[in-house]
Motif scaffolding. Structure first.
Motif, PDB file in Angstrom:
ATOM      1  N   TYR A  23       0.817  -1.112   0.082  1.00 46.01           N
ATOM      2  CA  TYR A  23       0.029   0.124  -0.029  1.00 46.01           C
ATOM      3  C   TYR A  23       1.002   1.128  -0.033  1.00 46.01           C
ATOM      4  O   TYR A  23       1.504   1.374   0.770  1.00 46.01           O
ATOM      5  CB  TYR A  23      -0.870  -0.145   1.216  1.00 46.01           C
ATOM      6  N   ARG A  24       0.690   2.081  -1.019  1.00 43.68           N
ATOM      7  CA  ARG A  24       1.365   3.175  -1.225  1.00 43.68           C
ATOM      8  C   ARG A  24       0.630   4.391  -0.942  1.00 43.68           C
ATOM      9  O   ARG A  24      -0.342   4.557  -1.517  1.00 43.68           O
ATOM     10  CB  ARG A  24       2.168   3.369  -2.613  1.00 43.68           C
ATOM     11  N   TYR A  25       1.000   5.547  -0.223  1.00 47.28           N
ATOM     12  CA  TYR A  25       0.429   6.780   0.178  1.00 47.28           C
ATOM     13  C   TYR A  25       0.201   7.551  -1.401  1.00 47.28           C
ATOM     14  O   TYR A  25       1.656   7.708  -1.885  1.00 47.28           O
ATOM     15  CB  TYR A  25       1.067   7.447   0.936  1.00 47.28           C
ATOM     16  N   ARG A  26      -0.700   8.083  -1.870  1.00 49.12           N
ATOM     17  CA  ARG A  26      -0.697   8.777  -3.364  1.00 49.12           C
ATOM     18  C   ARG A  26      -1.103  10.309  -2.624  1.00 49.12           C
ATOM     19  O   ARG A  26      -0.415  11.010  -3.297  1.00 49.12           O
ATOM     20  CB  ARG A  26      -2.037   8.326  -4.159  1.00 49.12           C
ATOM     21  N   LEU A  27      -1.737  10.387  -1.876  1.00 53.14           N
ATOM     22  CA  LEU A  27      -2.187  11.924  -1.274  1.00 53.14           C
ATOM     23  C   LEU A  27      -2.240  11.874  -0.072  1.00 53.14           C
ATOM     24  O   LEU A  27      -2.763  10.959   0.852  1.00 53.14           O
ATOM     25  CB  LEU A  27      -3.471  12.288  -2.044  1.00 53.14           C
ATOM     26  N   ILE A  28      -2.012  13.020   0.860  1.00 53.35           N
ATOM     27  CA  ILE A  28      -2.162  13.036   2.289  1.00 53.35           C
ATOM     28  C   ILE A  28      -2.347  14.326   2.410  1.00 53.35           C
ATOM     29  O   ILE A  28      -1.964  15.417   2.122  1.00 53.35           O
ATOM     30  CB  ILE A  28      -0.637  12.918   3.086  1.00 53.35           C
ATOM     31  N   GLY A  29      -3.687  14.516   3.149  1.00 51.95           N
ATOM     32  CA  GLY A  29      -4.339  15.780   3.418  1.00 51.95           C
ATOM     33  C   GLY A  29      -3.568  16.494   4.524  1.00 51.95           C
ATOM     34  O   GLY A  29      -2.889  15.796   5.245  1.00 51.95           O
ATOM     35  N   SER A  30      -3.480  17.844   4.384  1.00 46.38           N
ATOM     36  CA  SER A  30      -2.592  18.668   5.494  1.00 46.38           C
ATOM     37  C   SER A  30      -2.797  18.479   6.970  1.00 46.38           C
ATOM     38  O   SER A  30      -2.105  18.687   7.805  1.00 46.38           O
ATOM     39  CB  SER A  30      -3.090  20.164   5.246  1.00 46.38           C
ATOM     40  N   THR A  31      -4.184  18.071   7.261  1.00 43.71           N
ATOM     41  CA  THR A  31      -4.414  17.798   8.714  1.00 43.71           C
ATOM     42  C   THR A  31      -3.829  16.420   9.413  1.00 43.71           C
ATOM     43  O   THR A  31      -3.055  16.557  10.440  1.00 43.71           O
ATOM     44  CB  THR A  31      -5.941  17.409   9.147  1.00 43.71           C
ATOM     45  N   LEU A  32      -3.549  15.715   8.435  1.00 41.99           N
ATOM     46  CA  LEU A  32      -2.595  14.514   8.745  1.00 41.99           C
ATOM     47  C   LEU A  32      -1.350  14.805   8.967  1.00 41.99           C
ATOM     48  O   LEU A  32      -0.539  14.387   9.795  1.00 41.99           O
ATOM     49  CB  LEU A  32      -2.798  13.345   7.831  1.00 41.99           C
ATOM     50  N   THR A  33      -0.380  15.667   8.138  1.00 39.24           N
ATOM     51  CA  THR A  33       0.694  16.044   8.326  1.00 39.24           C
ATOM     52  C   THR A  33       0.986  17.021   9.569  1.00 39.24           C
ATOM     53  O   THR A  33       1.828  16.745  10.253  1.00 39.24           O
ATOM     54  CB  THR A  33       1.420  16.533   7.130  1.00 39.24           C
ATOM     55  N   ASP A  34      -0.221  17.889   9.770  1.00 42.63           N
ATOM     56  CA  ASP A  34      -0.072  18.661  10.784  1.00 42.63           C
ATOM     57  C   ASP A  34       0.094  17.933  12.106  1.00 42.63           C
ATOM     58  O   ASP A  34       0.104  18.487  13.183  1.00 42.63           O
ATOM     59  CB  ASP A  34      -1.237  19.723  10.907  1.00 42.63           C
ATOM     60  N   ALA A  35      -0.883  16.820  12.107  1.00 44.07           N
ATOM     61  CA  ALA A  35      -0.935  16.004  13.273  1.00 44.07           C
ATOM     62  C   ALA A  35       0.406  15.118  13.584  1.00 44.07           C
ATOM     63  O   ALA A  35       0.462  14.275  14.527  1.00 44.07           O
ATOM     64  CB  ALA A  35      -2.270  15.100  13.089  1.00 44.07           C
ATOM     65  N   GLY A  36       1.328  15.283  12.600  1.00 48.36           N
ATOM     66  CA  GLY A  36       2.657  14.808  12.934  1.00 48.36           C
ATOM     67  C   GLY A  36       2.816  13.168  12.453  1.00 48.36           C
ATOM     68  O   GLY A  36       3.482  12.548  12.628  1.00 48.36           O
ATOM     69  N   ALA A  37       1.843  13.047  11.528  1.00 46.63           N
ATOM     70  CA  ALA A  37       1.849  11.622  10.590  1.00 46.63           C
ATOM     71  C   ALA A  37       3.335  11.701  10.022  1.00 46.63           C
ATOM     72  O   ALA A  37       3.329  12.517   9.204  1.00 46.63           O
ATOM     73  CB  ALA A  37       0.591  11.213   9.899  1.00 46.63           C
ATOM     74  N   PRO A  38       3.997  10.594  10.237  1.00 47.95           N
ATOM     75  CA  PRO A  38       5.224  10.737   9.497  1.00 47.95           C
ATOM     76  C   PRO A  38       5.485  10.133   8.043  1.00 47.95           C
ATOM     77  O   PRO A  38       6.126   9.169   7.762  1.00 47.95           O
ATOM     78  CB  PRO A  38       6.268   9.782  10.330  1.00 47.95           C
ATOM     79  N   ILE A  39       4.303  10.403   7.195  1.00 49.09           N
ATOM     80  CA  ILE A  39       4.277   9.856   5.677  1.00 49.09           C
ATOM     81  C   ILE A  39       4.131  10.924   4.849  1.00 49.09           C
ATOM     82  O   ILE A  39       4.088  12.104   5.020  1.00 49.09           O
ATOM     83  CB  ILE A  39       2.790   9.177   5.832  1.00 49.09           C
ATOM     84  N   LYS A  40       4.594  10.415   3.537  1.00 43.34           N
ATOM     85  CA  LYS A  40       4.961  11.355   2.597  1.00 43.34           C
ATOM     86  C   LYS A  40       4.279  10.694   1.234  1.00 43.34           C
ATOM     87  O   LYS A  40       4.318   9.615   1.235  1.00 43.34           O
ATOM     88  CB  LYS A  40       6.277  11.850   2.100  1.00 43.34           C
ATOM     89  N   PRO A  41       3.759  11.293   0.103  1.00 44.40           N
ATOM     90  CA  PRO A  41       3.304  10.668  -0.850  1.00 44.40           C
ATOM     91  C   PRO A  41       4.450  10.094  -1.382  1.00 44.40           C
ATOM     92  O   PRO A  41       5.581  10.292  -1.514  1.00 44.40           O
ATOM     93  CB  PRO A  41       3.036  11.866  -1.854  1.00 44.40           C
ATOM     94  N   GLY A  42       4.153   8.716  -2.082  1.00 50.00           N
ATOM     95  CA  GLY A  42       5.011   7.777  -2.346  1.00 50.00           C
ATOM     96  C   GLY A  42       5.515   6.694  -1.814  1.00 50.00           C
ATOM     97  O   GLY A  42       6.103   5.848  -1.982  1.00 50.00           O
ATOM     98  N   MET A  43       5.352   7.182  -0.285  1.00 43.48           N
ATOM     99  CA  MET A  43       5.787   6.090   0.696  1.00 43.48           C
ATOM    100  C   MET A  43       4.968   4.856   0.596  1.00 43.48           C
ATOM    101  O   MET A  43       3.774   5.043   0.437  1.00 43.48           O
ATOM    102  CB  MET A  43       5.820   6.604   2.121  1.00 43.48           C
ATOM    103  N   PHE A  44       5.511   3.768   0.810  1.00 49.06           N
ATOM    104  CA  PHE A  44       4.763   2.658   1.056  1.00 49.06           C
ATOM    105  C   PHE A  44       4.497   2.432   2.711  1.00 49.06           C
ATOM    106  O   PHE A  44       5.236   2.819   3.452  1.00 49.06           O
ATOM    107  CB  PHE A  44       5.401   1.258   0.706  1.00 49.06           C
TER     108      PHE A  44
END
Length: 119
Positions: A23-44
């Motif tokens: 499973y690979r992240y394609r899109l990540i909303g800003s609320t998730l990144t603001d909450a500290g989720a350590p994910i970036k588009p393209g990461m599995f």
């Protein structure tokens, strides 16, 4: 009309079929990144290692693929976020380009913060 208000909470996962599926992240909303989720588009998901409860994440995604039904949960995060999050609520929806076999999972997460705010 309300969809733009939801975009910061939405994320998309590409399903890479195999044994096992990845499973690979394609899109990540800003609320998730603001909450500290350590994910970036393209990461599995598996690249997150111990920063995510791998078994729980894979089980939820597999459940959505196999049942072709939404999956909802409220509880503690399975991804290590910032400490100001009390709990979260998330829904997963299967999307299928061919109308049958899910190849993308749309997720939406709402965070309930320790100070009582909702994001």
């Amino acid at each position: 009309m309300q969809v733009p208000d939801l975009l910061p909470n939405i994320w998309l996962i590409d399903v890479v079929r195999g044994t096992p599926n990845r499973y690979r992240y394609r899109l990540i909303g800003s609320t998730l990144t603001d909450a500290g989720a350590p994910i970036k588009p393209g990461m599995f998901i598996d690249e997150l290692g111990e920063r995510i409860e791998q078994d729980a994440a894979h089980a939820a995604f597999e459940r959505v693929l196999n049942t072709r039904q939404p999956d909802w949960r409220r509880g503690p995060p399975i991804i290590k976020h910032l400490k100001f999050i009390a709990t979260l609520e998330r829904v997963l929806l299967p999307l299928a380009e061919d109308g049958e076999t899910a190849d993308v999972i749309l997720g939406m997460t709402v965070f309930y913060l320790l100070d009582g705010k909702v994001r």
